[in-house]
Design a protein around this motif. Structure first.
Motif, short mmCIF file in Angstrom:
data_model
loop_
_atom_site.label_atom_id
_atom_site.label_comp_id
_atom_site.label_asym_id
_atom_site.label_seq_id
_atom_site.Cartn_x
_atom_site.Cartn_y
_atom_site.Cartn_z
N PRO A 27 81.72 82.53 -23.84
CA PRO A 27 82.12 81.67 -24.48
C PRO A 27 81.11 80.47 -24.88
O PRO A 27 80.23 80.11 -23.78
N TRP A 28 81.13 79.70 -25.98
CA TRP A 28 79.93 78.92 -26.15
C TRP A 28 80.80 77.36 -26.09
O TRP A 28 80.11 76.35 -25.47
N ALA A 29 82.04 77.28 -25.91
CA ALA A 29 82.76 75.83 -25.67
C ALA A 29 83.83 75.98 -25.04
O ALA A 29 84.62 77.01 -25.23
N VAL A 30 84.41 75.18 -24.04
CA VAL A 30 85.94 75.09 -23.58
C VAL A 30 86.58 73.76 -23.97
O VAL A 30 86.43 72.84 -23.00
N PRO A 31 87.21 73.74 -25.11
CA PRO A 31 87.63 72.45 -25.45
C PRO A 31 88.92 71.92 -24.49
O PRO A 31 89.18 70.64 -24.82
N HIS A 32 89.78 72.94 -23.97
CA HIS A 32 90.67 72.69 -23.11
C HIS A 32 90.88 73.48 -22.03
O HIS A 32 90.76 74.70 -22.02
N LEU A 42 85.97 79.26 -26.70
CA LEU A 42 85.42 79.45 -28.45
C LEU A 42 84.18 80.19 -28.06
O LEU A 42 83.35 80.18 -27.54
N ASN A 43 83.94 81.23 -29.41
CA ASN A 43 82.83 82.02 -29.33
C ASN A 43 82.77 82.33 -30.92
O ASN A 43 83.82 82.71 -31.68
N PRO A 44 81.68 82.37 -31.66
CA PRO A 44 81.43 82.74 -33.00
C PRO A 44 81.98 84.05 -33.29
O PRO A 44 82.34 84.22 -34.56
N PHE A 45 82.08 85.02 -32.47
CA PHE A 45 82.52 86.26 -32.71
C PHE A 45 84.12 86.46 -32.39
O PHE A 45 84.60 87.64 -32.48
N GLY A 46 84.96 85.25 -32.05
CA GLY A 46 86.39 85.69 -31.88
C GLY A 46 86.50 84.64 -30.58
O GLY A 46 86.02 84.65 -29.58
N HIS A 47 87.75 83.90 -30.53
CA HIS A 47 88.22 83.04 -29.89
C HIS A 47 89.17 83.80 -28.61
O HIS A 47 89.58 84.81 -29.04
N HIS A 48 89.25 83.23 -27.65
CA HIS A 48 90.21 83.66 -26.67
C HIS A 48 91.24 82.33 -26.51
O HIS A 48 90.96 81.01 -26.17
N LEU A 49 92.36 82.44 -27.02
CA LEU A 49 93.42 81.49 -27.19
C LEU A 49 94.68 81.75 -26.38
O LEU A 49 95.66 82.46 -26.97
N PRO A 50 94.64 81.28 -25.05
CA PRO A 50 95.95 81.72 -24.39
C PRO A 50 97.22 81.07 -24.67
O PRO A 50 98.40 81.49 -24.50
N GLN A 51 96.88 80.10 -25.38
CA GLN A 51 98.09 79.23 -25.86
C GLN A 51 98.66 79.39 -27.23
O GLN A 51 99.38 78.90 -28.02
N TRP A 62 82.32 73.63 -36.77
CA TRP A 62 80.71 73.31 -36.52
C TRP A 62 80.13 74.62 -35.60
O TRP A 62 79.01 74.74 -35.93
N LEU A 63 81.03 75.38 -35.15
CA LEU A 63 80.44 76.58 -34.48
C LEU A 63 79.67 77.57 -35.01
O LEU A 63 78.89 77.91 -34.77
N ARG A 64 80.41 77.89 -36.15
CA ARG A 64 79.83 79.15 -37.12
C ARG A 64 78.50 78.46 -37.59
O ARG A 64 77.61 79.27 -37.60
N LEU A 65 78.55 77.38 -38.12
CA LEU A 65 77.23 76.81 -38.50
C LEU A 65 76.16 76.66 -37.50
O LEU A 65 74.91 77.11 -37.75
N LEU A 66 76.53 76.19 -36.34
CA LEU A 66 75.53 76.25 -35.28
C LEU A 66 75.04 77.63 -35.02
O LEU A 66 74.15 77.63 -34.37
N PHE A 67 75.92 78.59 -35.07
CA PHE A 67 75.36 80.11 -34.63
C PHE A 67 74.56 80.46 -35.46
O PHE A 67 73.46 80.97 -35.08
N LEU A 103 71.96 69.49 -29.55
CA LEU A 103 72.93 69.30 -30.95
C LEU A 103 74.19 69.80 -30.52
O LEU A 103 75.14 69.29 -31.17
N THR A 104 74.12 71.05 -29.88
CA THR A 104 75.50 71.60 -29.43
C THR A 104 76.02 70.73 -28.69
O THR A 104 77.43 70.75 -29.02
N TYR A 105 75.67 70.22 -27.56
CA TYR A 105 76.56 69.14 -26.67
C TYR A 105 76.99 68.02 -27.50
O TYR A 105 78.30 67.47 -27.35
N LEU A 106 76.27 67.64 -28.46
CA LEU A 106 76.79 66.40 -29.40
C LEU A 106 77.78 66.79 -30.16
O LEU A 106 78.85 65.90 -30.31
N LEU A 107 77.58 68.01 -30.91
CA LEU A 107 78.72 68.37 -31.87
C LEU A 107 79.92 68.63 -30.91
O LEU A 107 81.19 68.33 -31.57
N PHE A 108 79.83 69.12 -29.90
CA PHE A 108 81.14 69.40 -29.00
C PHE A 108 81.88 67.98 -28.56
O PHE A 108 83.03 68.37 -28.58
#
Length: 612
Positions: A27-32, A42-51, A62-67, A103-108
């Protein structure tokens, strides 16, 4: 030159391949994140969304542009080794990678700020970057390292800093092996719909474990707690390191700490007087008692040739027994006679009477903000002490004297200046960090000046490197052994001031729960710190961070805190193996050969330049 280009290109290609794999799987980021570790990955190739979906109000555009930006950067980095100036290209690519991570950190952070605005969302425990983003940072640092190694004199540069390279590389190896253990022993905190999601969950579990372990770095109360745990480790680490420098193995730091604690208790409880007199005497008593207990095995070795390891281990048992004898009971029967002791406090618990207020080391809040107002005493003391030391162009003794006078003047002047009112929350005031931490910093300075800036320290190091040669050169080996063990014992004895005079556990007393085992932990600290004051200080702080973060790992993920002990053991093991690095990182003779070759290469280059 072409061969170096190929080697550099292969190394960059291998690193880039690992980076691509982590970008795809991790994963690139974990917002929750929920309690227990499961989270939205979150991952540009597909998320894991347990909820079933992203948190309300959260956008992942922002994630795809960053990728795509990251992929462009990676392609340019892979081409850098084949340019006319490969190392310069790698330098640019490495710094670009660091900026990309920023930049990744600031966008996240900007995207997370839109979710549950105003609600308390602790960093790491509720949201954090993922391994995919950290991989970008790691690859950027990897490129900078390659650029430095393949630059002229790069290998000699690393070899000269082998005291830092070996422990850092050993820590990385220990962390990798620890991550494998977590992956094997702990099941995924969530259900995976595919093998890729299973890998994503497992990699996030490992990342989250280490994020919690190092969480004291971003948490104020955790940061103070890590300094609290590091304070006694600094003393005991210096104690072991001083012995190592002199060719002696001081494994008696636990016993020396116990004797220091007993002496500090005796002065702190039974000696009346003003604070300016009683507190220094209590600290001095701890140092002297530990020093004398350490000097005993030193004298036995110098006089009879008895090995200091055996003697110090046996003296540890004697010290522990004496410790329990004093505070376990007030009455003992000997040959029909009753012996009365005044040391134990009434009650069932084995503990001494409370330390008098005059002999207590101040709490950190009393040093930083006495009376609720921010004090300038410590900052001014540090500033004027440094000015007094560096501005005086005379002998070392004069520079140290002026530095100490500057510190005293700064402390007095800063205490007279009014400061703004400040209030600390209960999470900060509950941390029992005290002025013993400042004593530990002074111990680091003492170690540096004595070992590396004095004639006695030079003789000590000569004893450690070649005792016969040092004795032939005029060093009195027997006296030096006793002195080394005395100083080592004094440093270990000072660790007791943190617990007894500073109330480092829970009370200003000598208690049966005194954690004298930190004397053994000092061996690991000294080994990781490579017997240098800076290294010992950083290693002690690292162990303090891991011990503090280990509690969060246990609470959040249910992973045993023994993981910290495993990591410490692995670090020591890998340091003993030299980090599995080439011999010139562990053998001083091989290291000298590398540096001589580099100097010869420089001379040849200069001669060739002059010939043109």
């Amino acid at each position: 030159m072409l061969k170096d280009h190929r080697r550099l290109g292969v190394l960059v290609l291998l690193g880039g391949g690992v980076l691509l794999l982590l970008w795809y799987l991790a994963p690139w980021a974990v917002p929750h994140r929920l309690f227990g570790g499961e989270g939205v990955l979150l991952n540009p190739f597909g998320h894991h969304l347990p909820q079933g979906g992203l948190p309300p109000g959260y956008s992942d555009g922002w994630l795809r542009l960053l990728f795509y930006a990251s992929l462009t950067w990676l392609l340019l980095a892979l081409l850098a080794p084949w340019t006319k100036a490969p190392t310069r290209g790698l330098y640019w690519a490495g710094f670009a990678g660091l900026l990309l991570f920023l930049l990744t950190y600031l966008l996240f952070q900007a995207s997370v700020a839109q979710v549950n605005a105003g609600a308390e969302r602790p960093l790491l425990r509720r949201y954090s970057l993922g391994l995919g983003s950290y991989a970008t940072l790691a690859f950027g640092l990897y490129l900078l390292l390659l650029a430095r190694v393949f630059s002229p004199g790069g290998l000699a540069f690393l070899v000269r800093r082998r005291g830092l390279v070996v422990p850092v590389f050993s820590l990385l190896l220990a962390s990798l092996l620890g991550g494998v253990m977590v992956a094997v022993l702990k099941e995924n905190p969530g259900q995976a719909a595919s093998w890729r999601e299973a890998a994503m969950l497992k990699l996030d579990l490992i990342t989250y474990t280490y994020q919690l372990l190092y969480s004291p770095l971003v948490n104020p109360s955790g940061f103070l707690q890590s300094l609290l745990l590091a304070t006694p480790l600094i003393f005991t680490g210096l104690s072991v390191a001083l012995g190592f420098r002199g060719g002696l193995f001081n494994i008696g730091a636990p016993g020396q700490l116990i004797l220091g604690a007993i002496a500090a208790m005796l002065v702190g409880v039974y000696l009346p007087g003003p604070r300016w007199l009683v507190l220094p005497l209590a600290i001095l008593a701890a140092a002297l008692a530990g020093g004398l207990w350490g000097a005993l095995p030193g004298w036995l070795k110098a006089r009879f040739g008895a090995h200091e390891v055996i003697n110090t281990i046996m003296l540890n048992y004697i010290a522990a027994s004496l410790f329990l004898f004093l505070i376990s009971a007030n009455e003992y029967r000997f040959f029909g006679n009753t012996l009365f002791l005044p040391f134990k406090y009434p009650g069932y618990e084995a503990r001494s009477h409370e330390i008098r207020p005059e002999a207590r080391i101040p709490h950190w809040t009393d040093l930083v903000a006495p009376g609720g107002e921010l004090s300038f005493a410590l900052p001014l003391a540090l500033l004027l002490g440094l000015l007094g030391y560096f501005l005086v162009r005379r002998s070392l003794g004069h520079r140290v004297l002026f530095g100490l006078l500057g510190m005293v003047a700064g402390y007095v002047l800063g205490g007279l200046l009014p400061g703004p009112a400040v209030a600390f929350g209960p999470d900060l005031t509950s941390v029992r960090l005290n002025g013993a931490f400042l004593l530990a910093l002074f111990a680091l300075l003492f170690f540096h000046f004595y070992v590396f800036r004095t004639v006695g320290g030079y003789e000590l190091r000569a004893m450690g490197l070649a005792p016969k040669a040092a004795e032939y050169g005029g060093v009195l080996a027997g006296r030096k052994m006793v002195l080394i063990m005395f100083l080592a014992g004094a440093l270990a004895g000072l660790a007791a001031t943190h617990y007894v005079l500073g109330g480092g556990i829970d009370e200003y007393r000598l208690k049966q729960s005194l954690p004298y085992s930190v004397g053994f932990d000092g061996i690991a600290v000294a080994l990781m710190g490579q017997n240098t004051p800076l290294g010992v200080g950083l290693a002690a702080w690292l162990f303090g961070i891991l011990l503090t973060g280990g509690l969060q790992v246990n609470l959040q993920l249910g992973i045993s805190r023994e993981l910290v002990a495993v990591l410490q053991a692995l670090v020591v093991l890998f340091i003993a193996a030299g980090g599995f690095l080439p011999r010139y990182f562990t053998d001083p003779l091989r290291a000298a050969e590398v540096e001589l070759k580099e100097e010869a290469r420089k001379r040849e280059a200069e001669e060739a330049k002059e010939a043109r």
